[in-house]
Design an enzyme around this catalytic site. Structure first.
Site, PDB file in Angstrom:
ATOM      1  N   HIS A  88       0.828  -1.220   0.000  1.00 61.54           N
ATOM      2  CA  HIS A  88       0.000   0.000   0.000  1.00 61.54           C
ATOM      3  C   HIS A  88       0.860   1.266   0.000  1.00 61.54           C
ATOM      4  CE1 HIS A  88      -3.877  -2.117   0.790  1.00 61.54           C
ATOM      5  NE2 HIS A  88      -3.095  -2.966   1.406  1.00 61.54           N
ATOM      6  N   ASN A 161     -10.300  -2.764   2.353  1.00 64.11           N
ATOM      7  CA  ASN A 161      -9.982  -2.771   0.922  1.00 64.11           C
ATOM      8  C   ASN A 161     -11.250  -2.495   0.117  1.00 64.11           C
ATOM      9  OD1 ASN A 161      -7.254  -3.332   1.101  1.00 64.11           O
ATOM     10  ND2 ASN A 161      -7.458  -5.510   0.666  1.00 64.11           N
ATOM     11  N   HIS A 352      -4.024   1.052  11.928  1.00 63.13           N
ATOM     12  CA  HIS A 352      -3.850  -0.210  12.653  1.00 63.13           C
ATOM     13  C   HIS A 352      -5.244  -0.783  12.956  1.00 63.13           C
ATOM     14  CE1 HIS A 352      -2.808  -3.255  15.367  1.00 63.13           C
ATOM     15  NE2 HIS A 352      -2.040  -2.618  16.213  1.00 63.13           N
TER      16      HIS A 352
HETATM   17 FE1  HDE Z   1      -2.483  -4.755   5.483  1.00 59.03          FE
HETATM   18  N1  HDE Z   1      -0.668  -3.951   5.935  1.00 59.03           N
HETATM   19  N2  HDE Z   1      -1.835  -6.563   6.052  1.00 59.03           N
HETATM   20  N3  HDE Z   1      -4.240  -5.598   4.876  1.00 59.03           N
HETATM   21  N4  HDE Z   1      -3.139  -2.988   4.849  1.00 59.03           N
HETATM   22  C1  HDE Z   1      -0.311  -2.677   5.780  1.00 59.03           C
HETATM   23  O1  HDE Z   1       0.791  -1.454   7.430  1.00 59.03           O
HETATM   24  C2  HDE Z   1      -0.719  -6.795   6.748  1.00 59.03           C
HETATM   25  C3  HDE Z   1      -4.592  -6.904   4.989  1.00 59.03           C
HETATM   26  C4  HDE Z   1      -4.393  -2.676   4.404  1.00 59.03           C
HETATM   27  O2  HDE Z   1      -3.222   3.572   3.988  1.00 59.03           O
HETATM   28  C5  HDE Z   1       1.020  -2.372   6.396  1.00 59.03           C
HETATM   29  O3  HDE Z   1       1.087   0.718   7.906  1.00 59.03           O
HETATM   30  C6  HDE Z   1      -0.647  -8.187   7.146  1.00 59.03           C
HETATM   31  C7  HDE Z   1      -5.990  -7.087   4.695  1.00 59.03           C
HETATM   32  C8  HDE Z   1      -4.453  -1.290   4.039  1.00 59.03           C
HETATM   33  O4  HDE Z   1      -1.599   3.364   5.447  1.00 59.03           O
HETATM   34  C9  HDE Z   1       1.457  -3.707   6.979  1.00 59.03           C
HETATM   35  C10 HDE Z   1      -1.779  -8.761   6.635  1.00 59.03           C
HETATM   36  C11 HDE Z   1      -6.463  -5.842   4.403  1.00 59.03           C
HETATM   37  C12 HDE Z   1      -3.184  -0.785   4.292  1.00 59.03           C
HETATM   38  C13 HDE Z   1       0.293  -4.593   6.629  1.00 59.03           C
HETATM   39  C14 HDE Z   1      -2.523  -7.739   5.952  1.00 59.03           C
HETATM   40  C15 HDE Z   1      -5.361  -4.929   4.522  1.00 59.03           C
HETATM   41  C16 HDE Z   1      -2.394  -1.859   4.805  1.00 59.03           C
HETATM   42  C17 HDE Z   1       1.987  -1.670   5.491  1.00 59.03           C
HETATM   43  C18 HDE Z   1      -2.207 -10.216   6.732  1.00 59.03           C
HETATM   44  C19 HDE Z   1      -7.892  -5.469   4.008  1.00 59.03           C
HETATM   45  C20 HDE Z   1      -2.700   0.628   4.037  1.00 59.03           C
HETATM   46  C21 HDE Z   1       2.047  -0.229   5.976  1.00 59.03           C
HETATM   47  C22 HDE Z   1      -2.194 -10.747   8.045  1.00 59.03           C
HETATM   48  C23 HDE Z   1      -8.829  -5.700   5.053  1.00 59.03           C
HETATM   49  C24 HDE Z   1      -3.033   1.534   5.180  1.00 59.03           C
HETATM   50  C25 HDE Z   1       1.275  -0.218   7.185  1.00 59.03           C
HETATM   51  C26 HDE Z   1      -2.590   2.951   4.846  1.00 59.03           C
HETATM   52  C27 HDE Z   1      -1.069  -1.728   5.209  1.00 59.03           C
HETATM   53  C28 HDE Z   1       0.258  -5.869   7.029  1.00 59.03           C
HETATM   54  C29 HDE Z   1      -3.728  -8.022   5.275  1.00 59.03           C
HETATM   55  C30 HDE Z   1      -5.525  -3.534   4.276  1.00 59.03           C
HETATM   56  C31 HDE Z   1       2.791  -4.242   6.480  1.00 59.03           C
HETATM   57  C32 HDE Z   1       0.488  -8.811   7.930  1.00 59.03           C
HETATM   58  C33 HDE Z   1      -6.766  -8.402   4.733  1.00 59.03           C
HETATM   59  C34 HDE Z   1      -5.642  -0.542   3.493  1.00 59.03           C
HETATM   60  O5  HDE Z   1       1.597  -3.641   8.359  1.00 59.03           O
END
Ligand code: HDE
Length: 716
Positions: A88, A161, A352
């Site tokens: 993202h 999402n 978060h």
């Molecule tokens: Fe994320 N995800 N994600 N994700 N995600 C990040 O956090 C992660 C997942 C989503 O505009 C990171 O601050 C893991 C699902 C959005 O700043 C990180 C898993 C969904 C955004 C991270 C998921 C998301 C992130 C990278 C599986 C939809 C951007 C930067 C366990 C429900 C937020 C940050 C923004 C961002 C980890 C799965 C949505 C790396 C480990 C499912 C919208 O922490």
């Protein structure tokens, strides 16, 4: 209800925030020197006399190490970049507010969902997933839809999402998924694209990805605008009311402007023509006062109904069909203020899923559980330390007090000698409740929902997660014919890019589990063997589960516009040249403005054009810098007979042909009607409106607005 006439943004606490007992103050940002903006200083406040020349030994001599002013400036520049988000990275954000329509206290005690008189400030960030920070906006991908609510009880982040399901079921597979979709590690190619071997290699070996693949390959993967996307919390969460009664909840954002997509051809062209297409669209809409709006919807499932579905509510690769549990719209979000500074706000915002308030809680979805660890952890490397919550965009609007201390970039100044608990020294007197030196606040404080668990400790996945194809099929059968065509074409495109034929074969074999027709159509142009369901079962056997009865097609899964969603904020190019009838142009501009759309006069050059009635008309853009892909519709106004008009301009013909191929509304009046045929387009094609008259009638204008409201015309 509070009036929404004025833009509402976050009021960050400017002054000291006094904590209840132990004084924690926001750092007093020394306003010592009120430096006028026409003067420059160093970061220490030293007035500069020269910002153009470094300190040298003679005008032509070497630069002196002594030049602390040069060193400070360059050092700061050298450290301007921070690591981009691991996923993202590419995003755009905006401020706004949220308000609930009526108290939802029956299902949750979250304050911001219980008081309809309150507008809660929000910051929303939309993003692509795979691309790096400078990648194009219009690539095929899921889009992040993250909202931070600044409530008086603490910040709440809904980090979702634009697609209601996810690729994988367990957090432990996330690094594998992301490594597979990101550019390949040896060549760092391709950028922001899933059309490469490693992604499909992984996807075809993980049949649980199948449902989400259907969504990403559909038109949902290439939204027309961030303002025209649905948002989903994806996981099942919990609501808990003041009596401790819990229910399961899925969150939805429903855009007021409807859900619309680009075409793939258009998306690819836009990636070159305007890499910032989505970011610009959001920015311009807000700047022009056309504030994007979404309604927050909830699907609420009483705890007793947890097991009434054919799928597991905890499985993030499944949605709850709206036909089974309707989405109830409980409030609305309006984005009404662009950020002042991209870095300070959009880049530094830290979301978060574990930021919540009493009344909201988690389910045991194993993907959600893993996320609860990841998001704080990632900020430590991205934002450089444990104090990222003190950055203005992340700071809550509620009082904050605890005994955490120090760390990189600490801004609050914790006064006093006590940084531990329990203590008797903080207030100069003993203060103890139940052996603690803070007030445990009773029911006002957050307590986790006391779900009864009987866990053996094991690494396993519930058998209720084993079925992977029924909802993929549900999605397929719910699509309209043009949407199905696009989906097939997307699979064909992505798979055609693969260098390893075996992966292609695995995917068409997998698709045979979804729908035989889909699989055959995808396979048709790929030169694979016929789709073989049994082969997929053989290699994916380790996760093959029972296939549940098909679910009935769900209208909510299709994006087709049944009735006109209006044309507010849509963009129309009016192609002008010398000899144009200015009155016709004005009539069209007026009709579009009345419907809330925006028009741009596109000329051969930036020079003003001569009007048929006499006089001139200024133009806004050129045929070169404003191709049809930047617009939702084209209008070719009448030209004086004999004028060269546009017929001799190949750029105009290309724009007409392209707009029609992309299913847009194209209208022509008077002599300009001949451009349609000259561009190789059948004037009877759906979405093409022609009128031989030089004056535009009200009926013609109304027909144009109505046709645009359909978004696209897929007929030949
Ligand atoms: Fe994320 N995800 N994600 N994700 N995600 C990040 O956090 C992660 C997942 C989503 O505009 C990171 O601050 C893991 C699902 C959005 O700043 C990180 C898993 C969904 C955004 C991270 C998921 C998301 C992130 C990278 C599986 C939809 C951007 C930067 C366990 C429900 C937020 C940050 C923004 C961002 C980890 C799965 C949505 C790396 C480990 C499912 C919208 O922490």
């Amino acid at each position: 209800m509070v009036s929404t006439a004025e833009p509402v943004g976050i009021e960050l606490p400017a002054e000291t925030v006094e904590a209840p007992r132990q004084g924690v103050k926001q750092a007093a940002m020394a306003p010592a020197l009120d430096t006028p903006l026409d003067r420059l200083t160093t970061n220490q406040g030293l007035l500069l006399s020269d910002n153009h020349n470094s300190l040298k030994a003679g005008a032509r001599g070497p630069t002196l190490l002594e030049d602390f002013i040069l060193r400070e400036k360059i050092t700061h520049f050298d450290h301007e970049r921070i690591p981009e988000r691991a996923v993202h990275a590419r995003g755009a954000g905006a401020h706004g507010f949220f308000e609930v329509y009526q108290s939802e206290s029956a299902i949750t005690r979250a304050g911001f969902l219980c008081d309809p008189t309150v507008q809660t400030p929000v910051f929303a960030r939309f993003s692509t997933v795979a691309g790096s920070r400078g990648s194009a906006d219009t690539v095929r991908d899921a889009r992040g839809f993250a909202v931070k609510f600044y409530t008086p009880e603490g910040n709440v982040d809904l980090v979702g999402n634009n697609i209601p399901v996810f690729f994988i079921q367990d957090a432990i597979k996330f690094p594998d998924l992301i490594h597979a979709v990101k550019p390949e590690p040896d060549s760092e190619m391709p950028q922001a694209a899933s059309a490469h071997d490693t992604f499909w290699d992984f996807a075809t070996l993980m049949p649980e990805t199948t449902h989400m693949l259907m969504w990403v390959m559909s038109d949902r993967g290439i939204p027309r605008s961030l303002r025209m996307m649905e948002g989903f919390g994806v996981h099942t969460f919990r609501f808990v009311n003041a009596h401790g009664v819990s229910s399961f909840v899925k969150f939805h954002w429903k855009p007021k402007l409807g859900v619309h997509a680009l075409t793939w051809d258009e998306a690819q062209a836009l990636a070159g023509q305007d890499v910032d297409f989505h970011r610009r669209d959001l920015w311009e809409a807000i700047a022009s006062g056309q504030f994007p709006e979404w309604e927050l919807g909830v699907q609420v499932v009483p705890e007793a109904d947890e097991h009434r579905f054919s799928f597991d509510l905890l499985d993030p690769t499944k949605l709850i069909p709206e036909e089974l549990v309707p989405v109830r719209r409980i409030g609305r979000m309006v984005l009404n203020r662009n950020p002042d500074n991209f870095f300070a706000e959009t880049e530094q915002v830290a979301f978060h899923p574990g930021h919540l308030v009493p009344g909201i809680d988690f389910s045991n979805d194993p993907l959600l559980q893993g996320r609860l660890f990841s998001y704080t952890d990632t900020q430590l490397s991205r934002l450089g330390g444990a104090n990222f919550h003190e950055l203005p965009i992340n700071r809550g609007v509620c009082p904050m007090h605890n005994f955490q201390r120090d760390g990189m970039h600490r801004q609050s100044i914790g006064a006093g000698r006590v940084a531990y608990e329990p203590n008797t020294l903080a207030n100069g007197e003993e203060f103890r409740v139940d052996g603690r030196s803070f007030d445990p606040v009773g029911p006002a404080g957050f307590t986790s929902y006391p779900e009864a668990l009987e866990p053996p400790k094991l690494r396993a996945r519930s058998a209720s997660f084993d079925e992977h194809y029924a909802q993929a099929r549900l999605f397929w059968v719910s699509q309209s014919a043009p949407e199905k065509d696009h989906l097939v074409a997307a699979f064909q495109f992505e798979l055609s890019k693969l260098q390893t034929p075996a992966i292609r074969q695995r995917m068409v074999d997998t698709l045979a589990h979804v729908d035989a027709d889909l699989a055959q159509r995808v396979a048709a142009s790929l030169g694979t063997k016929p789709p073989d369901k049994a082969a997929a079962t053989a290699w994916a056997g380790f996760r093959e589960g029972p296939v549940t009865a098909d679910l009935a097609p769900s209208a909510a899964l299709s994006m087709v516009v049944e009735k006109s969603a209006g044309i507010a904020t849509r963009k129309v190019a009016i192609l002008v040249a010398d000899g144009v009838y200015g009155l016709a142009v004005q009539a069209m501009q007026k009709a579009l403005a009345a419907a809330g759309a925006r028009s741009t006069l596109v000329g051969p050059t930036l020079c003003r054009v001569l009007c048929a009635e006499g006089g001139h008309m200024a133009v806004d853009a050129t045929q070169d810098n404003a191709p049809s892909v930047l617009f939702d519709a084209l209008y070719l106004p009448p030209m004086a007979v004999g004028a060269d008009g546009l017929a001799g301009d190949p750029r105009a013909l290309r724009n007409v042909e392209q707009a029609c191929r992309h299913g847009k509304t194209v209208a022509a009046s008077g002599d300009s009607v001949r451009l349609i045929a000259a561009a190789g387009v059948d004037p009877k094609r759906a979405g093409v409106l022609v009128d031989a008259a030089d004056a535009v009638s009200d009926a013609f204008l109304a027909a144009f607005v109505m046709a645009m409201g359909q978004h696209r015309h897929w007929g030949a």
